[in-house]
Scaffold this motif. Structure first.
Motif, mmCIF file in Angstrom:
data_model
loop_
_atom_site.group_PDB
_atom_site.id
_atom_site.type_symbol
_atom_site.label_atom_id
_atom_site.label_comp_id
_atom_site.label_asym_id
_atom_site.label_seq_id
_atom_site.Cartn_x
_atom_site.Cartn_y
_atom_site.Cartn_z
ATOM 1 N N LEU A 198 8.759 -2.779 8.173
ATOM 2 C CA LEU A 198 8.168 -2.373 6.900
ATOM 3 C C LEU A 198 8.718 -3.214 5.762
ATOM 4 C CD1 LEU A 198 6.389 -0.548 5.205
ATOM 5 C CD2 LEU A 198 8.215 1.182 5.240
ATOM 6 N N ARG A 199 10.011 -3.460 5.763
ATOM 7 C CA ARG A 199 10.598 -4.272 4.712
ATOM 8 C C ARG A 199 10.032 -5.687 4.710
ATOM 9 N NH1 ARG A 199 16.812 -2.080 5.341
ATOM 10 N NH2 ARG A 199 16.673 -0.470 3.715
ATOM 11 N N ASP A 200 9.827 -6.241 5.889
ATOM 12 C CA ASP A 200 9.286 -7.596 5.981
ATOM 13 C C ASP A 200 7.855 -7.654 5.450
ATOM 14 O OD1 ASP A 200 8.888 -10.283 6.653
ATOM 15 O OD2 ASP A 200 8.311 -9.797 8.712
ATOM 16 N N ILE A 201 7.016 -6.736 5.918
ATOM 17 C CA ILE A 201 5.603 -6.790 5.552
ATOM 18 C C ILE A 201 5.394 -6.471 4.081
ATOM 19 C CG2 ILE A 201 3.316 -5.812 5.977
ATOM 20 C CD1 ILE A 201 4.305 -5.162 8.818
ATOM 21 N N ILE A 202 6.063 -5.427 3.613
ATOM 22 C CA ILE A 202 5.812 -4.976 2.244
ATOM 23 C C ILE A 202 6.253 -6.023 1.234
ATOM 24 C CG2 ILE A 202 7.967 -3.778 1.613
ATOM 25 C CD1 ILE A 202 6.177 -1.377 0.820
ATOM 26 N N GLY A 203 7.235 -6.831 1.606
ATOM 27 C CA GLY A 203 7.679 -7.887 0.711
ATOM 28 C C GLY A 203 6.666 -9.010 0.565
ATOM 29 N N ARG A 204 5.702 -9.065 1.476
ATOM 30 C CA ARG A 204 4.679 -10.109 1.451
ATOM 31 C C ARG A 204 3.380 -9.651 0.793
ATOM 32 N NH1 ARG A 204 5.931 -13.911 5.823
ATOM 33 N NH2 ARG A 204 7.724 -13.171 7.011
ATOM 34 N N CYS A 205 3.231 -8.343 0.615
ATOM 35 C CA CYS A 205 1.966 -7.814 0.113
ATOM 36 C C CYS A 205 1.836 -8.014 -1.400
ATOM 37 C CB CYS A 205 1.842 -6.328 0.443
ATOM 38 S SG CYS A 205 1.546 -6.009 2.192
ATOM 39 N N THR A 206 0.615 -8.255 -1.819
ATOM 40 C CA THR A 206 0.328 -8.468 -3.239
ATOM 41 C C THR A 206 -0.673 -7.457 -3.795
ATOM 42 O OG1 THR A 206 -1.438 -10.045 -2.687
ATOM 43 C CG2 THR A 206 0.778 -10.947 -3.028
ATOM 44 N N SER A 207 -1.299 -6.672 -2.927
ATOM 45 C CA SER A 207 -2.349 -5.747 -3.350
ATOM 46 C C SER A 207 -1.767 -4.491 -3.977
ATOM 47 C CB SER A 207 -3.222 -5.353 -2.163
ATOM 48 O OG SER A 207 -3.793 -6.482 -1.561
ATOM 49 N N LYS A 208 -2.605 -3.822 -4.741
ATOM 50 C CA LYS A 208 -2.270 -2.532 -5.314
ATOM 51 C C LYS A 208 -3.407 -1.562 -5.009
ATOM 52 C CE LYS A 208 0.448 -4.456 -9.135
ATOM 53 N NZ LYS A 208 0.611 -4.525 -10.614
ATOM 54 N N GLY A 209 -3.106 -0.274 -5.113
ATOM 55 C CA GLY A 209 -4.145 0.737 -4.980
ATOM 56 C C GLY A 209 -4.689 0.866 -3.575
ATOM 57 N N TYR A 210 -5.982 1.129 -3.485
ATOM 58 C CA TYR A 210 -6.655 1.491 -2.238
ATOM 59 C C TYR A 210 -6.557 0.406 -1.179
ATOM 60 C CZ TYR A 210 -10.360 3.917 0.417
ATOM 61 O OH TYR A 210 -11.075 4.597 1.364
ATOM 62 N N VAL A 211 -6.495 -0.859 -1.580
ATOM 63 C CA VAL A 211 -6.496 -1.974 -0.636
ATOM 64 C C VAL A 211 -5.119 -2.219 -0.033
ATOM 65 C CG1 VAL A 211 -5.961 -3.819 -2.297
ATOM 66 C CG2 VAL A 211 -7.423 -4.316 -0.326
ATOM 67 N N PHE A 212 -4.098 -1.619 -0.602
ATOM 68 C CA PHE A 212 -2.734 -1.889 -0.155
ATOM 69 C C PHE A 212 -2.532 -1.577 1.325
ATOM 70 C CE2 PHE A 212 1.496 -0.088 0.647
ATOM 71 C CZ PHE A 212 2.281 -1.209 0.428
ATOM 72 N N GLN A 213 -3.013 -0.410 1.780
ATOM 73 C CA GLN A 213 -2.818 -0.020 3.172
ATOM 74 C C GLN A 213 -3.507 -0.999 4.124
ATOM 75 O OE1 GLN A 213 -0.669 2.056 3.730
ATOM 76 N NE2 GLN A 213 -0.614 3.590 2.112
ATOM 77 N N MET A 214 -4.647 -1.489 3.743
ATOM 78 C CA MET A 214 -5.347 -2.463 4.567
ATOM 79 C C MET A 214 -4.538 -3.749 4.690
ATOM 80 S SD MET A 214 -9.019 -4.316 3.887
ATOM 81 C CE MET A 214 -8.438 -4.947 2.329
#
Length: 263
Positions: A198-214
């Motif tokens: 989770l720490r690895d993936i979440i550090g790479r994510c840029t989305s906010k809101g509804y698209v974040f989980q995708m």
């Protein structure tokens, strides 16, 4: 393949639940009670991190009372100054997790804790990095081969009108067609992760809101992490209002296009 295996086999696993909250005063005591009962009935180590975004309804006062009841090592309130987005709520909560696995879920009873043991069993059966709940499948993935297969019945949604169901189905169909992630429910937010994953993936994510989980699942697949699914029943929130808006839907469509181009 980036699969991470816990080498400390002698130590029991511990499960950290991150609960983002905003105006959940009525829901929080019951969801915490259900979580505590679920973990303790299965002899599991646990903790709950409540990430509250300055709720004006007294949610934080309830969290303080729960910490006194269950213990400050079990219930931890880690508030923020305001509504800063779901993704950043998880990032904030991760700073305080001490478990080997992290469970993310809603505090409004949309996600019932009774499915958590199924998530754990699926994770252990297939040594998965991520297990996500699906509203749109009737059996777990990967399939179980033991004599007592995983599952509490087919997934489903209760309490939504036809429009909301069509929006959710359409969103998943769009993402599946464009991104082909091999997951039946990309927009779900009831999941179990290995903590370092989770720490690895979440550090790479840029989305906010509804698209974040995708984006979380799409990036996990791209990085080679293993992902499984467990059917769940999703029930629309009992108290309060849904946080999905028209802007979120538009943002989701843009997010699918962005992930197709960049991931």
């Amino acid at each position: 393949m980036h699969t991470i295996i816990d080498m400390a086999t002698s130590a029991p696993d511990k499960y950290s639940v991150i609960l983002p909250t905003y105006n959940e005063r009525k829901n929080l005591p019951v969801i915490v009670w259900l979580l505590a009962r679920t973990f303790e009935s299965h002899n599991l180590e646990w903790e709950i991190i409540v990430v509250d975004d300055a709720s004006p309804d007294g949610t934080q006062e309830i969290a303080h009372q729960l910490a006194k009841t269950y213990g400050e090592d079990k219930i931890m309130l880690r508030p923020r100054a305001g509504k800063l987005g779901l993704g950043t709520a998880y990032v904030h909560g991760l700073n305080f997790c001490t478990g080997t696995f992290v469970i993310i879920m809603d505090a409004d009873f949309s996600h019932h804790p009774k499915f958590i043991p199924e998530f754990i069993k699926q994770q252990k059966t297939h040594n998965l990095d991520i297990v996500t709940g699906t509203r749109y499948a009737s059996s777990p993935s990967p399939p179980s081969s033991d004599a007592n297969p995983i599952g509490l019945g087919p997934g489903g949604v209760y309490g939504w009108d036809l429009k909301r169901k069509l929006v959710s189905r359409g969103a998943n169909y769009l993402a599946d067609t464009v991104l082909q992630p091999g997951i039946s429910d990309l927009t779900g937010s009831f999941r179990l992760y290995r903590l370092p994953v989770l720490r690895d993936i979440i550090g790479r994510c840029t989305s906010k809101g509804y698209v974040f989980q995708m984006e979380m699942v799409v990036r996990a697949r791209a990085l080679g992490y293993t992902v499984g699914e467990v059917p769940i029943t999703f029930v629309d929130r009992i108290y309060g209002e849904s946080k999905l808006s028209g802007n979120e839907i538009v943002g989701y469509a843009k997010g699918v296009a962005n992930l197709w181009w960049n991931v």
